[in-house]
Scaffold this motif. Structure first.
Motif, PDB file in Angstrom:
ATOM      1  N   ILE A 133      84.211  11.438  10.571  1.00 27.05           N
ATOM      2  CA  ILE A 133      85.558  10.859  10.503  1.00 27.05           C
ATOM      3  C   ILE A 133      86.607  11.858  10.018  1.00 27.05           C
ATOM      4  N   HIS A 134      86.161  13.019   9.557  1.00 24.83           N
ATOM      5  CA  HIS A 134      87.081  14.053   9.078  1.00 24.83           C
ATOM      6  C   HIS A 134      87.957  13.597   7.922  1.00 24.83           C
ATOM      7  N   PHE A 135      87.502  12.615   7.163  1.00 24.01           N
ATOM      8  CA  PHE A 135      88.109  12.308   5.862  1.00 24.01           C
ATOM      9  C   PHE A 135      87.141  12.787   4.803  1.00 24.01           C
ATOM     10  N   GLY A 142      76.158  17.026  10.466  1.00 21.09           N
ATOM     11  CA  GLY A 142      76.553  17.126  11.868  1.00 21.09           C
ATOM     12  C   GLY A 142      77.860  17.836  12.156  1.00 21.09           C
ATOM     13  N   ASP A 143      78.046  18.148  13.459  1.00 22.91           N
ATOM     14  CA  ASP A 143      79.233  18.848  13.957  1.00 22.91           C
ATOM     15  C   ASP A 143      79.401  20.237  13.341  1.00 22.91           C
ATOM     16  N   ILE A 144      78.364  21.044  13.463  1.00 28.86           N
ATOM     17  CA  ILE A 144      78.523  22.454  13.085  1.00 28.86           C
ATOM     18  C   ILE A 144      79.362  23.144  14.151  1.00 28.86           C
ATOM     19  N   SER A 164      79.861  18.409   6.006  1.00 27.38           N
ATOM     20  CA  SER A 164      79.739  18.112   7.437  1.00 27.38           C
ATOM     21  C   SER A 164      80.976  18.562   8.192  1.00 27.38           C
ATOM     22  N   ASP A 165      80.867  18.486   9.508  1.00 27.63           N
ATOM     23  CA  ASP A 165      82.016  18.760  10.387  1.00 27.63           C
ATOM     24  C   ASP A 165      82.674  20.111  10.102  1.00 27.63           C
ATOM     25  N   LEU A 166      81.836  21.132  10.128  1.00 27.02           N
ATOM     26  CA  LEU A 166      82.342  22.492   9.894  1.00 27.02           C
ATOM     27  C   LEU A 166      83.125  22.991  11.109  1.00 27.02           C
ATOM     28  N   HIS A 167      82.686  22.602  12.302  1.00 21.69           N
ATOM     29  CA  HIS A 167      83.387  22.994  13.547  1.00 21.69           C
ATOM     30  C   HIS A 167      83.722  24.485  13.549  1.00 21.69           C
ATOM     31  N   ILE A 168      82.674  25.289  13.429  1.00 22.80           N
ATOM     32  CA  ILE A 168      82.873  26.737  13.250  1.00 22.80           C
ATOM     33  C   ILE A 168      83.473  27.430  14.466  1.00 22.80           C
ATOM     34  N   ASN A 195      77.931  14.473  17.330  1.00 23.21           N
ATOM     35  CA  ASN A 195      78.251  14.390  18.755  1.00 23.21           C
ATOM     36  C   ASN A 195      78.639  15.761  19.320  1.00 23.21           C
ATOM     37  N   HIS A 196      79.367  16.574  18.552  1.00 23.87           N
ATOM     38  CA  HIS A 196      79.767  17.891  19.058  1.00 23.87           C
ATOM     39  C   HIS A 196      78.573  18.826  19.255  1.00 23.87           C
ATOM     40  N   ASP A 197      77.578  18.716  18.388  1.00 22.26           N
ATOM     41  CA  ASP A 197      76.402  19.585  18.540  1.00 22.26           C
ATOM     42  C   ASP A 197      75.667  19.310  19.857  1.00 22.26           C
TER      43      ASP A 197
END
Ligand code: FE2
Length: 272
Positions: free
Chosen positions: A230-232, A44-46, A7-11, A74-76
């Protein structure tokens, strides 16, 4: 059956010479192939835009043939492409894709199902010294929680959380005789809070997770509860449930500079 979780790739967080969006898709595709995954779960959060997130999954699927399931983070919902879609429209946009379905469980085999629901934060993870009114301002120490300006559900966050949980409850009820993998974006276990007291997170933990899913773990046979946000990178076992947070997170949060290493380290594999 091998199921990868990330999750949370934030490309689109970095559009630099050193880290391009293609680096994320190619690295993840390689990892999917190396692990011989049958299914990839993305919690979530690609990216900061629904169309970009959707295209990323399409490209990944084409490269690997892996079956992908996803819950929007939420970012998506942020809508950086700036089309006319509201938050609600973006929700419907994702529901119209084959990657996300919060109305019915996905049968993985005779015993196992997948239940997808983004879940939403309900402020209950914050320190009790803040009132709900204070938390609803979503501003602290001069900083603003960005969902406040980028997302509009037309109702309060605790209301969104409650609605999403109600929907998840209906789907879970329909598969109560099955072993369940539940995938959310926000945290559903307070063990994933940033430890308090904390100068900022006494407040910002409000936006980390929800308590509205608590009763589900006693009622349904949820063996894995997969989440992001949570980015952990963490795994906690409570009762019969393994809570898995497999966040890649922002590059500045990585222990190394190496995307291959970090992607490998972030991804968790579930075998059923
Ligand atoms: Fe994130």
């Amino acid at each position: 059956m091998k199921i990868g979780v990330i999750s949370d790739l934030h490309i689109d967080r970095y559009n630099s010479e050193t880290l391009k969006q293609k680096d994320f898709s190619l690295t993840l595709a390689n990892e999917v192939s190396r692990q011989a995954l049958d299914i990839l779960l993305i919690a979530g959060d690609i990216s900061n835009d629904h169309i970009r997130s959707y295209r990323f999954m399409q490209a990944l699927e084409q490269m690997t043939g892996v079956t992908i399931y996803f819950v929007p983070g939420n970012h998506d919902f942020w809508n950086f492409s700036g089309d006319a879609k509201s938050t609600r429209d973006i929700y419907e946009y994702f529901k119209a894709t084959k990657y996300f379905n919060d109305e019915a469980a996905i049968e993985l085999n005779d015993e196992w199902v997948l239940v997808m629901n983004p879940a939403w934060y309900d402020y209950t993870y914050a320190s009790e010294r803040f009132s709900m009114e204070r938390l609803a301002k979503r501003e602290y120490y001069g900083g603003t929680w960005q969902d406040k300006v980028k997302i509009d559900w037309g109702m309060t966050d605790p209301e969104v959380s409650s609605k999403m949980a109600a929907r998840a409850g209906q789907v879970l009820e329909s598969v109560k005789d099955k072993k369940i993998i539940l995938m959310t974006h926000v945290a559903t276990n307070k063990a994933f809070r940033v430890p308090m007291p904390h100068r900022l997170f006494d407040y910002y933990n409000a936006f980390i997770g929800t308590s509205d899913f608590d009763s589900f773990y006693d009622t349904y046979d949820i063996r894995y509860s997969v989440m992001g946000h949570i980015h952990f990178r963490h795994q906690v076992t409570e009762g019969d449930t393994d809570y898995v947070c497999a966040c890649l997170g922002y590059k500045r949060e990585w222990p190394t500079e190496d995307i291959v290493h970090e992607m490998r380290h972030a991804m968790q594999v579930i075998e059923i």
